[in-house]
Write an enzyme that holds these catalytic residues in place. Structure first.
Site, PDB file in Angstrom:
ATOM      1  N   HIS A 109       0.857  -1.192   0.000  1.00 59.06           N
ATOM      2  CA  HIS A 109       0.000   0.000   0.000  1.00 59.06           C
ATOM      3  C   HIS A 109       0.890   1.238   0.000  1.00 59.06           C
ATOM      4  CE1 HIS A 109      -3.894  -1.985   1.705  1.00 59.06           C
ATOM      5  NE2 HIS A 109      -3.236  -2.813   0.894  1.00 59.06           N
ATOM      6  N   CYS A 160      -6.147   2.468   5.209  1.00 59.62           N
ATOM      7  CA  CYS A 160      -6.850   1.324   5.798  1.00 59.62           C
ATOM      8  C   CYS A 160      -6.254   1.043   7.176  1.00 59.62           C
ATOM      9  CB  CYS A 160      -6.714   0.096   4.889  1.00 59.62           C
ATOM     10  SG  CYS A 160      -5.029  -0.556   4.803  1.00 59.62           S
ATOM     11  N   CYS A 178      -2.507   0.198   7.209  1.00 57.92           N
ATOM     12  CA  CYS A 178      -1.625   1.343   6.986  1.00 57.92           C
ATOM     13  C   CYS A 178      -1.550   2.259   8.202  1.00 57.92           C
ATOM     14  CB  CYS A 178      -2.075   2.099   5.747  1.00 57.92           C
ATOM     15  SG  CYS A 178      -1.857   1.138   4.237  1.00 57.92           S
ATOM     16  N   GLU A 223       0.929   3.961   1.724  1.00 60.48           N
ATOM     17  CA  GLU A 223       1.378   4.458   3.020  1.00 60.48           C
ATOM     18  C   GLU A 223       2.478   3.574   3.607  1.00 60.48           C
ATOM     19  OE1 GLU A 223      -3.008   5.271   2.304  1.00 60.48           O
ATOM     20  OE2 GLU A 223      -1.699   3.532   2.158  1.00 60.48           O
TER      21      GLU A 223
END
Length: 162
Positions: A57, A87, A90, A59
């Site tokens: 992801h 999410c 993250c 992040e």
């Protein structure tokens, strides 16, 4: 700490990078780690599709990049900017690496309208999203064109019939 105008300028750049990534077939999430001097990480993209790594992801990639490029174990004194609300994984990754705060261009309710609903991802990571905002860990930082990467992503999916 960077002031709000400086954060907005970096977030606007992150949104532009996100638009470019979507235009090349990527997902509409970009993350970047900053401190009071500016960006510490690359503008990192969600590369789950490209790599097959479910943890790639934007992040997480931004945190990894800042840690490795600076040779650090924690990111105390830093801020994560994210084009879409992170999410649970993250947020947890940022918290575990001592990122001081997170700013998001668009919230989870908005990202959910575009097919990215992370609302069920917080509980497994022992997070309460409302608490993250109420305590000042998470902040909204809307910018012009903030939704544009998500709009384009949705349009491209519709054109491909997905």
């Amino acid at each position: 700490m960077l002031n709000r105008n400086q954060l907005e300028m970096i977030m606007e750049e992150a949104v532009e990078k996100s638009i470019e990534h979507v235009d090349h077939g990527g997902l509409p999430f970009v993350g970047v780690i900053v401190n009071d001097q500016g960006a510490l990480s690359e503008f990192s993209f969600n590369r789950v599709q490209e790599t097959g790594d479910p943890q790639a992801h934007a992040e997480v990639e931004a945190v990894r990049d800042a840690l490795s490029s600076l040779g650090l174990k924690t990111l105390s004194g830093t801020t994560l900017l994210a084009t879409g609300e992170p999410c649970g994984m993250c947020f947890r990754f940022a918290l575990d690496h001592e990122v001081d705060q997170v700013y998001v261009a668009i919230n989870g309710e908005t990202t959910a309208r575009y097919g990215f609903d992370g609302s069920t991802s917080y509980a497994p990571f022992d997070l309460n999203l409302e608490h993250l905002y109420a305590t000042g860990y998470a902040h909204s930082l809307p910018v012009d064109r903030g939704e544009e990467p998500f709009i384009r992503y949705t349009q491209m999916r519709e054109q491909r019939g997905q």
